[in-house]
Design an enzyme around this catalytic site. Structure first.
Site, PDB file in Angstrom:
ATOM      1  N   SER A  18       0.857  -1.167   0.000  1.00  0.00           N
ATOM      2  CA  SER A  18       0.000   0.000   0.000  1.00  0.00           C
ATOM      3  C   SER A  18       0.904   1.231   0.000  1.00  0.00           C
ATOM      4  O   SER A  18       1.965   1.205  -0.638  1.00  0.00           O
ATOM      5  CB  SER A  18      -0.926  -0.066   1.216  1.00  0.00           C
ATOM      6  OG  SER A  18      -1.876   0.974   1.173  1.00  0.00           O
ATOM      7  N   HIS A  45      -2.603  -1.166  -3.396  1.00  0.00           N
ATOM      8  CA  HIS A  45      -3.667  -0.163  -3.228  1.00  0.00           C
ATOM      9  C   HIS A  45      -3.318   1.075  -4.040  1.00  0.00           C
ATOM     10  O   HIS A  45      -2.191   1.556  -3.993  1.00  0.00           O
ATOM     11  CB  HIS A  45      -3.775   0.279  -1.762  1.00  0.00           C
ATOM     12  CG  HIS A  45      -4.173  -0.821  -0.845  1.00  0.00           C
ATOM     13  ND1 HIS A  45      -3.981  -0.756   0.507  1.00  0.00           N
ATOM     14  CD2 HIS A  45      -4.765  -2.008  -1.078  1.00  0.00           C
ATOM     15  CE1 HIS A  45      -4.436  -1.861   1.067  1.00  0.00           C
ATOM     16  NE2 HIS A  45      -4.904  -2.643   0.125  1.00  0.00           N
ATOM     17  N   ASP A 138      -4.633  -4.053   5.996  1.00  0.00           N
ATOM     18  CA  ASP A 138      -4.949  -5.036   4.965  1.00  0.00           C
ATOM     19  C   ASP A 138      -3.770  -6.005   4.850  1.00  0.00           C
ATOM     20  O   ASP A 138      -2.618  -5.624   5.027  1.00  0.00           O
ATOM     21  CB  ASP A 138      -5.199  -4.314   3.626  1.00  0.00           C
ATOM     22  CG  ASP A 138      -5.884  -5.209   2.609  1.00  0.00           C
ATOM     23  OD1 ASP A 138      -6.493  -6.219   3.005  1.00  0.00           O
ATOM     24  OD2 ASP A 138      -5.824  -4.876   1.404  1.00  0.00           O
TER      25      ASP A 138
END
Lengths: 194, 272
Positions: A18, A45, A138
């Site tokens: 991310s 992401h 996540d």
């Protein structure tokens, strides 16, 4: 310490990242050997509108074939598959790709958890998952599944991460196989057996 | 979410029950996705065993409604992929405007956001009066929502941005009135819509259309089922009509694809 386990063949490598993970990817990709014997899947992401930016960027840094994943496409060795922006990406039993536009998970679509979890059961001990820098949690649940099915969990050393929260959460909640500094990642991947 | 709460065999058992007891066939859905939906629902509703879950799904009609709504994906938005709507506005609908009457099928319409988006574009092109939009879904409860034309107000900022990017000509807020947390869309839009249940897996063609819009529905089907649905669409599209799919969907591997021509870069094909 990991030498014995790492002789297990790698059926697929999945890298989740991310915020702050792009720098690591741009460090890893130019250093990868050309004859990687397994598919590499990236779940990163990013904003839904920047669709091909990541793909184009990585293409320019590696001789491996890089493409945004198409639904029903089969994973194949030596290729890099990028989860498309704004879709979850799952791996089927026959190693084909399913895309899914369902609710965001951990405020994210694609969610790293979703891909890790679906691949965990398919590849079992032959799965290697790497979790990079990021600022949400996540990936943690996904790594638990990877562990449960006997796959290998590799986490970026939070001290070398631009955004340490994500790898930190993983280290706190999952028993990792390895914690690696970002500049040791390419070497680790190059030594995995296809 | 415990990802291994239900195994592959149990998924199969459950889906066979659903087919036998309720007549809905999910056996040709993409396995990983449907399994994930099932495990998600099992966790959300705090079932303690697969046996209990299976029994409830099989016998409890009220619960099955919920099952159907949660197992299918009902995430959608207005003017999703603005460049797609721009192409509809500039390349497709003006061509259909030369017909005396326009019939459009929005297949798998869910809560109706795409049908309303389409109606707005038709209205701006002065074509809505001679159009009829058939909006269908497998799931009766999402159709009830679609009929009302009320969407959560907090999404409207995003929808408004999408609308402008897609070439929208007006102030988006002219199309709805805010009512507490909901935006109620103008009734002139859904006066031209017919809502009905239709199951792409088991139901037949019911009319001929100049445009079929089916976006982010086929990604949940396996390849064989995708091809069956393309055949269904093929028998429901007039010659020179259009088929529009989601941003990651494609006709590519369907044997009859060569009878269709891609419209520019969008996921829109024209039947030759």
């Amino acid at each position: 310490m990991a030498e014995t386990v790492d002789s297990t063949p790698c059926g697929a490598l999945i890298i989740g990242g991310s915020a702050g993970s792009l720098d690591v990817l741009l460090e890893i990709f130019p250093a990868l050997r050309k004859d990687i014997g397994f598919p590499i899947v990236l779940v990163v992401h990013r904003k839904a509108s920047n669709e091909s930016l990541l793909t184009d960027l990585l293409k320019s840094r590696t001789t491996l074939e890089v493409s945004e994943a198409e639904e029903k496409e089969f994973l194949s060795p030596g290729k890099v598959f990028i989860a498309p922006a704004d879709y979850h990406m799952l791996i089927e039993e026959d190693q084909s790709i399913s895309l899914d536009y369902s609710e965001k998970v951990n405020y994210s679509r694609p969610s790293i958890d979703v891909t890790f979890q679906s691949a965990a059961e398919v590849f079992r001990e032959k799965l290697v998952c790497i979790l990079l820098s990021g600022s949400n949690a996540d990936g943690v649940e996904g790594l638990k599944s990877v562990n449960n099915f006997g796959g290998r969990v590799v986490i970026q050393n939070p001290n070398t991460a631009i955004m340490p929260y994500m790898p930190q959460q993983a280290v706190l909640n999952v028993e990792p196989h390895l914690i690696l500094d970002s500049h040791d990642m390419a070497d680790y991947i190059n030594k995995l057996n296809g | 979410m415990i990802s291994d709460a239900i195994d592959n065999e149990q998924v199969e058992i459950l889906l066979n029950d659903v087919l036998e007891s309720h007549g809905y066939d999910f056996l040709e859905y993409s396995h990983a996705s449907i399994k994930r939906r099932i495990i998600r629902l099992y966790g959300l509703d705090n079932f303690v065993s697969f046996a209990e879950f299976r029994y409830t799904v099989k016998t409890d009609k009220q619960y099955f409604k919920r099952f159907l709504e949660e197992i299918t994906v009902n995430v959608t938005e207005m003017f999703r992929d603005p460049s797609f709507y721009k192409s509809l506005r500039n390349d497709v609908l003006p061509v259909l405007g030369t017909y005396p009457f326009i019939r459009i099928w929005v297949a798998g319409c869910s809560t109706g956001e795409e049908a309303y988006s389409l109606a707005i574009v038709l209205k701006e092109l002065n074509l809505l009066n001679k159009s009829l939009i058939y909006a269908t879904d497998i799931n009766p409860s999402v159709l009830d929502k679609a009929k009302k034309g009320m969407f959560p107000l907090n999404y409207l900022k995003q929808y408004s941005e999408n609308y402008l990017q897609s070439g929208g000509l007006k102030d988006f807020s002219a199309y709805y009135t805010a009512n507490y947390s909901l935006a109620k869309f103008d009734e002139s839009l859904n006066s031209k819509m017919i809502f009905s249940t239709h199951n792409l897996v088991s139901d037949h063609s019911f009319n001929e259309f100049q445009l079929i819009l089916c976006r982010n529905v086929l990604i949940y089907f396996d390849k064989d089922l995708q091809h069956k649905v393309f055949n269904l669409f093929d028998s429901s599209i007039e010659k020179l009509g259009y088929l529009a799919l989601g941003s990651k969907e494609s006709l590519e591997f369907w044997p009859k694809a060569k009878e269709y021509k891609r419209v520019k870069m969008e996921k829109i094909w024209r039947k030759l």
